[in-house]
Design an enzyme around this catalytic site. Structure first.
Site: not given
Ligand code: ATP
Length: 335
Positions: A62-63, A107, A156, A215
């Protein structure tokens, strides 16, 4: 090792591995297609794009996408997060510093404080904030107009977002877990950027155990690199991948030690369940919250465990994974 959330080491290592443009972004074909349409249209019209909400579990990019959006529209990226904005005044300060065409990334937007959330409604819709001057009955709101900017919200927990906030986004991009093939591409790209060569069979092993999350894939790759350098030949080959994954106790399904001990307790001590969360947590010597938030989501997603009103239950796949034979009791999930 297999947490999808970032720690400090991840953050430092991730910066170099982030794709910078949409064309470099691997996977998420639907989201990429939606975004490229919205961004190309905005660029063609010479306007800032609509606000975008990115919804999905941690570690899926997302970032990275927020940074890509800013790069694609040639805007500066401003970063903040829901928990960092405690008061409406904090948000007013951020908003009033924005320049035309900026992309404001928020965020964990579902964790914004209520007054800040209300201020954001107005800012997103009318590009305006009301700055309140004074207190009590004499207080007055002075409207301050803002340049046009784009909010990229990440969450999320999109279900926790109040409807008025959700409605102010032009569209919501739902991010899904990555396929093994996509993760292999992510890994090959990361290895290339790290100046290493990754054998295909090693990429396949790491990808399979990365829980659908880039990640985690990148983190496991770093551990394989460590192993290759310290105990191996320096090559990122299949042997290095297998050995490193064994050292860090990541099994073929991507389960770690806690996941396996929860499953083992459920299957061996409680005959497959149902067992209550607290009972299960005591059996593995962990806090119920750890079992519920760290181990359980992935076990349920993988179809190894089910949550029922009577408690946690192991599935036939769980018994098979642990090499145990499932008890044959009518009315239970493994029957
Ligand atoms: N599609 C992708 N292609 C290549 N690398 C990716 C992709 N998506 C994510 N990554 C890598 O995964 C790492 C995590 O991505 P990112 O920080 O954007 O996730 P996130 O969803 O914002 O997570 P969080 O919500 O926990 O901050 C980054 O280092 C990035 O390089």
């Amino acid at each position: 090792m297999l947490a999808a959330e970032a720690d400090e080491l991840d953050r430092a290592a991730e910066a170099a591995l982030r794709p910078r443009r949409l064309a470099e972004f691997i996977g998420q074909p639907v989201v990429r297609d939606q975004l490229s349409l919205v961004l190309d249209a905005a660029n063609a019209r010479g306007r800032t794009p609509d606000h975008v909400l990115l919804a999905g579990p941690p570690g899926l990019g997302k970032t990275t996408l927020a940074m890509i959006i800013a790069a694609e529209v040639d805007g500066a990226l401003r970063l903040t997060s829901g928990p960092a904005v405690q008061h409406a005044g904090d948000l007013a300060a951020i908003l009033s510093a924005l320049q035309e065409g900026d992309v404001l990334f928020i965020d964990e937007i579902h964790r914004l404080a209520r007054p800040a959330e209300e201020m954001l409604y107005l800012a997103m819709e009318d590009f305006r904030v009301d700055v309140v001057v004074g207190k009590g009955p004499g207080a007055t709101a002075i409207p301050l107009s803002l340049p046009r900017f784009t909010v990229v919200g990440a969450t999320t927990r999109s279900g926790l977002l109040p409807a008025p906030l959700r409605d102010r986004f032009g569209f919501t991009a739902h991010m899904d877990f990555y396929s093994t093939a996509e993760l292999e591409s992510v890994l090959r790209r990361s290895a290339r950027l790290l100046g290493a060569e990754l054998e295909d069979s090693a990429a396949a092993e790491i990808a399979k155990r990365s829980r659908g999350t880039p990640r985690i894939a990148n983190r496991l790759l770093r551990r394989v690199q460590d192993w290759a350098q310290v105990r191996g030949t320096g090559e990122l080959d299949h042997a290095a991948a297998m050995a490193a994954l064994e050292v860090f106790e990541v099994d073929v399904l991507g389960l770690d030690r806690l996941d396996r001990s929860v499953l083992r307790a459920l299957c061996e001590r409680f005959g497959g369940g149902p067992a209550g969360l607290t009972t299960l947590a005591v059996a593995v010597g962990e806090e119920p919250e750890t079992v519920e938030t760290v181990a359980e989501p992935f076990l349920v997603r993988e179809g190894l465990m089910a949550r029922t009103p009577r408690g946690r239950v192991a599935t036939a796949a769980a018994f098979a994974h642990l090499g145990l034979s499932a008890p044959n009791q009518p009315g239970t999930l493994w029957d």
